[in-house]
Design a protein around this motif. Structure first.
Motif, short mmCIF file in Angstrom:
data_model
loop_
_atom_site.label_atom_id
_atom_site.label_comp_id
_atom_site.label_asym_id
_atom_site.label_seq_id
_atom_site.Cartn_x
_atom_site.Cartn_y
_atom_site.Cartn_z
N TYR A 194 0.83 -1.21 0.00
CA TYR A 194 0.00 0.00 0.00
C TYR A 194 0.86 1.26 0.00
N THR A 195 2.05 1.17 0.58
CA THR A 195 2.97 2.32 0.54
C THR A 195 3.56 2.47 -0.85
N ASP A 196 3.93 1.36 -1.47
CA ASP A 196 4.43 1.41 -2.85
C ASP A 196 3.43 2.13 -3.76
N GLY A 197 2.17 1.73 -3.66
CA GLY A 197 1.15 2.30 -4.52
C GLY A 197 0.90 3.77 -4.25
N SER A 198 0.79 4.14 -2.97
CA SER A 198 0.47 5.52 -2.64
C SER A 198 1.62 6.47 -2.96
N MET A 199 2.85 6.04 -2.73
CA MET A 199 3.98 6.92 -3.04
C MET A 199 4.15 7.09 -4.55
N THR A 200 3.89 6.03 -5.31
CA THR A 200 3.95 6.13 -6.77
C THR A 200 2.85 7.05 -7.29
N ASP A 201 1.67 6.96 -6.67
CA ASP A 201 0.57 7.85 -7.06
C ASP A 201 0.93 9.30 -6.76
N LEU A 202 1.50 9.55 -5.58
CA LEU A 202 1.90 10.92 -5.23
C LEU A 202 2.91 11.45 -6.24
N GLN A 203 3.86 10.63 -6.61
CA GLN A 203 4.86 11.03 -7.60
C GLN A 203 4.20 11.43 -8.91
N SER A 204 3.22 10.63 -9.36
CA SER A 204 2.53 10.89 -10.62
C SER A 204 1.70 12.16 -10.56
N VAL A 205 0.97 12.34 -9.46
CA VAL A 205 0.12 13.52 -9.32
C VAL A 205 0.97 14.79 -9.23
N ALA A 206 2.07 14.72 -8.48
CA ALA A 206 2.92 15.90 -8.31
C ALA A 206 3.48 16.39 -9.64
N LYS A 207 3.70 15.48 -10.58
CA LYS A 207 4.21 15.87 -11.90
C LYS A 207 3.28 16.86 -12.60
N GLN A 208 1.99 16.79 -12.27
CA GLN A 208 1.03 17.67 -12.94
C GLN A 208 1.26 19.14 -12.62
N VAL A 209 1.93 19.41 -11.49
CA VAL A 209 2.25 20.80 -11.15
C VAL A 209 3.76 21.03 -11.18
N GLY A 210 4.48 20.13 -11.82
CA GLY A 210 5.91 20.32 -11.99
C GLY A 210 6.75 20.07 -10.75
N ILE A 211 6.23 19.26 -9.83
CA ILE A 211 7.04 18.83 -8.69
C ILE A 211 7.60 17.46 -9.02
N GLU A 212 8.91 17.37 -9.10
CA GLU A 212 9.58 16.12 -9.43
C GLU A 212 9.99 15.41 -8.14
N ILE A 213 9.44 14.21 -7.94
CA ILE A 213 9.75 13.43 -6.74
C ILE A 213 10.52 12.19 -7.15
N SER A 214 11.73 12.05 -6.64
CA SER A 214 12.51 10.83 -6.85
C SER A 214 12.25 9.90 -5.67
N LEU A 215 11.72 8.73 -5.96
CA LEU A 215 11.38 7.78 -4.90
C LEU A 215 12.60 6.95 -4.54
N ASP A 216 12.88 6.86 -3.24
CA ASP A 216 14.02 6.10 -2.74
C ASP A 216 13.49 5.03 -1.79
N GLU A 217 13.31 3.83 -2.32
CA GLU A 217 12.75 2.72 -1.54
C GLU A 217 13.89 1.99 -0.83
N VAL A 218 13.88 2.02 0.50
CA VAL A 218 14.95 1.44 1.30
C VAL A 218 14.34 0.62 2.43
N THR A 219 15.17 -0.01 3.23
CA THR A 219 14.67 -0.79 4.35
C THR A 219 14.21 0.13 5.47
N SER A 220 13.33 -0.38 6.32
CA SER A 220 12.86 0.39 7.48
C SER A 220 14.02 0.77 8.39
N ALA A 221 14.99 -0.14 8.51
CA ALA A 221 16.15 0.15 9.36
C ALA A 221 16.95 1.32 8.82
#
Length: 283
Positions: A131-158
């Motif tokens: 659910y986090t994968d999906g929501s963060m990817t959605d946020l990245q896609s939506v933000a592009k519509q106003v020119g906010i570029e989000i680079s997603l960095d998926e790492v371990t919880s630790a």
């Protein structure tokens, strides 16, 4: 649902993007890009509740007020765009928006933001949560519509914990920009939902270095006012929900089922179980 709230954090002290994240109008615009209801249906399997306040409305409790159920920044790309253009950003959909009116004037980008400054950020979040994968990817896609570029960095919880929790105002470790824990802030074992542990200046849980003297004063009243403690708590919650020291996101839930003849089992907000008290009846 645990008694707490789900959030992801802007690093106010980041040397690169901190000046942008410290601007309230920008945090408001960014919050408008978080589609909490859509995330719940699309990625949480319908098992979630939105978060609008540091004193949550769910589960039902004696601390929250009516405003805890009201979204002050509903999902709206046009609202986000209007806030950014009104403060001097040239919007470049599917590109990177830049500051055209630097400075601290009311219609400017804000103090410490230079002309040509881009709206690009790195968002660190934990692996292993669909659910986090999906929501963060959605946020990245939506933000592009106003020119906010989000680079997603998926790492371990630790990695997230060690990176964010080591952050201090003068620490070189404060180079993270936006962080998502994949977990809630839970009011346990102290169930009183005041903010001195997370939003007060210098608090142990205030790892993104948020600081607002007005909020500090309201937080102090929640723990020192005897006659008006509830009113003080409401005043604190209503201020913080609007100030966005963190970005609000949905809290995931679970569906507990029990056999009809099981006795001694009582669901609770923290997911605690007491199997030593369970027993079955016939029929």
């Amino acid at each position: 649902f645990p008694f707490g709230f789900d959030y992801f954090e802007p690093n106010f002290n980041n040397p690169k993007v901190g000046p942008i994240l410290r601007q309230l109008y920008f945090r408001q615009a960014f919050q408008h890009l978080v589609d909490q209801t859509g995330w719940i249906h699309a990625y949480y399997g319908g098992l979630g509740v939105p978060t609008y306040s540091p004193v949550p409305a769910s589960p039902a409790n004696p601390y929250s007020d009516a405003n805890a159920s009201v979204n002050p920044y509903p999902f709206s790309v046009p609202a986000a765009r209007a806030l950014l253009t009104g403060h001097g950003w040239k919007i470049v959909p599917n590109g990177v928006s830049t500051c055209t009116r630097p400075g601290a004037a009311a219609s400017g980008c804000g103090q410490g933001i230079r002309a040509g400054e881009p709206l690009n950020f790195t968002l660190m979040y934990p692996s292993g949560l669909p659910y986090t994968d999906g929501s963060m990817t959605d946020l990245q896609s939506v933000a592009k519509q106003v020119g906010i570029e989000i680079s997603l960095d998926e790492v371990t919880s630790a990695t997230i914990t060690s990176t964010i929790l080591s952050c201090a105002q003068s620490s070189s470790a404060c180079d993270w920009e936006i962080g998502q824990y994949g977990a809630s802030w839970v009011f346990a074992p102290d169930h009183y939902p005041s903010g001195e542990e997370i939003f007060q200046t210098g608090a142990l849980g205030n790892v993104n270095n948020y600081s607002d003297p007005a909020v500090d004063k309201l937080i102090a009243a929640t723990t020192t006012s005897s006659a008006g403690a509830r009113a003080a708590l409401h005043a604190y919650a209503d201020q913080v929900r609007l100030q966005l020291p963190d970005f609000w996101q949905p809290s995931p839930g679970s569906l507990d089922t029990a056999a009809s003849n099981l006795r001694g089992y009582t669901p609770n907000a923290y997911g605690f179980i007491s199997p030593q008290e369970w027993y079955f009846t016939k029929g």
